[in-house]
Design a protein around this motif. Structure first.
Motif, PDB file in Angstrom:
ATOM      1  N   ALA A   1      80.650 -12.084   8.653  1.00  0.00           N
ATOM      2  CA  ALA A   1      81.188 -10.799   8.057  1.00  0.00           C
ATOM      3  C   ALA A   1      80.731  -9.700   8.614  1.00  0.00           C
TER       4      ALA A   1
ATOM      5  N   GLN B   1      80.300  -5.627   6.940  1.00  0.00           N
ATOM      6  CA  GLN B   1      80.647  -4.911   5.765  1.00  0.00           C
ATOM      7  C   GLN B   1      80.118  -3.276   5.625  1.00  0.00           C
TER       8      GLN B   1
ATOM      9  N   ILE C   1      86.119  -9.918   8.912  1.00  0.00           N
ATOM     10  CA  ILE C   1      85.653 -11.203   9.146  1.00  0.00           C
ATOM     11  C   ILE C   1      86.001 -11.839  10.818  1.00  0.00           C
TER      12      ILE C   1
ATOM     13  N   GLY D   1      84.249 -19.717  -1.310  1.00  0.00           N
ATOM     14  CA  GLY D   1      83.191 -18.953  -1.048  1.00  0.00           C
ATOM     15  C   GLY D   1      83.050 -18.075  -2.451  1.00  0.00           C
ATOM     16  N   ARG D   2      82.660 -16.792  -2.268  1.00  0.00           N
ATOM     17  CA  ARG D   2      82.144 -16.042  -3.368  1.00  0.00           C
ATOM     18  C   ARG D   2      83.420 -15.546  -4.034  1.00  0.00           C
TER      19      ARG D   2
ATOM     20  N   TYR E   1      73.755 -14.572   3.750  1.00  0.00           N
ATOM     21  CA  TYR E   1      74.151 -13.606   2.834  1.00  0.00           C
ATOM     22  C   TYR E   1      72.996 -13.690   1.782  1.00  0.00           C
TER      23      TYR E   1
ATOM     24  N   ASN F   1      79.284 -15.831   6.669  1.00  0.00           N
ATOM     25  CA  ASN F   1      80.202 -15.942   5.643  1.00  0.00           C
ATOM     26  C   ASN F   1      80.890 -17.306   5.670  1.00  0.00           C
ATOM     27  N   GLN F   2      80.359 -18.325   4.997  1.00  0.00           N
ATOM     28  CA  GLN F   2      80.748 -19.639   5.225  1.00  0.00           C
ATOM     29  C   GLN F   2      80.619 -19.978   6.525  1.00  0.00           C
TER      30      GLN F   2
END
Length: 316
Positions: A248, A250, A295, A32-33, A220, A243-244
């Motif tokens: 998520a 935030q 998550i 991921g990121r 995202y 998130n994949q």
């Protein structure tokens, strides 16, 4: 073997067994990121080992690797509830944990004639001017919160100048710095372009949200800047996005750069069943110790966590 900081948790006082004589290492970090801490940690490891990097969150795969960092819950993963701190109170991230374990060896390999005192001096210098800032940033500590050195672009580029005893390489190193500068410039332009291209998407999600306090994105994209522009009354407290294979939640920044509301204190650093127990959400996966990110495996699960966070009394 060098280790210059006494990592202050039981987990980290236990020396893990790493075969230093085995020069090839399969190392793992999360997919991921990516962030500066695991990128720099990878660079550190590449200085002393011939590495193959595996990026995954699959524990079965990670358990087969030689060194795992920033994921997996082991010695080099700083996301657990047992946060590891320097003597000055700055918490370690993956970068610092890897540097603490291997930094002395990196220095020794590149400069075999140095004394132990000289290695110690260089180790602490690198930690102070480079690694500590990366760790602080990844742990959600802002420069204004305390006195932290963050290496800037001018320092990075001027650092390409040769030492006084290698002046004949000045021309070569100048063009190395130019190549790095070109990539940095490209990335900087791309970062702002991302925000511009995402603006309509964020505005649409904002206008069509079902819950006033939750911005839900179907994918995202950079959203913080646009949200601050359009949400003048600061109604939105949390943003939810894929998130994949997971989802998520935030936290959102206020107009002064602070956080409108943090995730609940009892979530901090918890993962899997520990997080399930305190949230009551069956597919809860992870909550960052900084309480700005959590998550869950499903949209339903992350929305339940969002509702809990909204009604929590914790603001800081």
């Amino acid at each position: 073997m060098f280790c210059f900081y006494d990592c202050k948790t039981k987990k980290n006082k236990e020396r893990i067994k790493i075969d230093r004589k085995k020069t090839f290492k399969e190392v793992g970090t999360h997919d991921g990121r990516f962030h500066a801490d695991e990128v720099m940690a990878t660079a550190i490891l590449s200085k002393i080992f011939d590495i193959k990097v595996v990026r995954t969150r699959d524990k079965k795969i990670l358990d087969q690797l030689d060194i795992v960092y920033d994921v997996g819950g082991g010695k080099f993963d700083h996301h657990g509830a047992e946060k590891v701190y320097r003597d000055n109170g700055i918490p370690f991230a993956a970068c610092g944990l890897i540097w603490n374990e291997f930094g002395g060896e990196v220095i020794k390999k590149e400069n075999p004639d140095l004394t132990e005192a000289e290695i110690d001096s260089i180790f602490k210098y690198v930690d102070t001017v480079l690694v500590e800032g990366i760790d602080a940033n990844d742990n959600g500590i802002k420069p204004e919160d305390r006195e932290i050195i963050y290496m800037n672009i001018s320092t990075v580029l001027s650092g390409f100048n040769p030492p006084w005893y290698l002046e004949d390489k000045e021309e070569e190193l100048f063009f190395q710095a130019v190549e790095v500068s070109k990539q940095i410039l490209k990335n900087t332009i791309q970062r702002k372009l991302e925000v511009i291209k995402a603006k309509d998407h964020v505005i649409s999600a904002y206008k069509n949200r079902d819950r006033m306090k939750i911005l839900v994105l179907d994918q995202y994209c950079p959203w913080q800047e646009t949200l601050q522009e359009i949400d003048k009354e600061e109604n939105v407290l949390f943003t939810v996005y894929p998130n994949q294979e997971n989802f998520a939640i935030q936290t959102v920044k206020d107009q002064e750069g602070g956080t409108r509301k943090y995730l609940p204190k009892e979530w901090a650093g918890k993962e899997n069943q520990d997080l399930v127990k305190v949230t009551g959400v069956e597919d809860a996966v992870f909550c960052h110790t900084g309480r700005f990110l959590a998550i869950a495996a499903s949209l339903e699960g992350i929305m339940k966590m969002a509702e809990i966070a909204i009604h929590s009394s914790d603001r800081e």
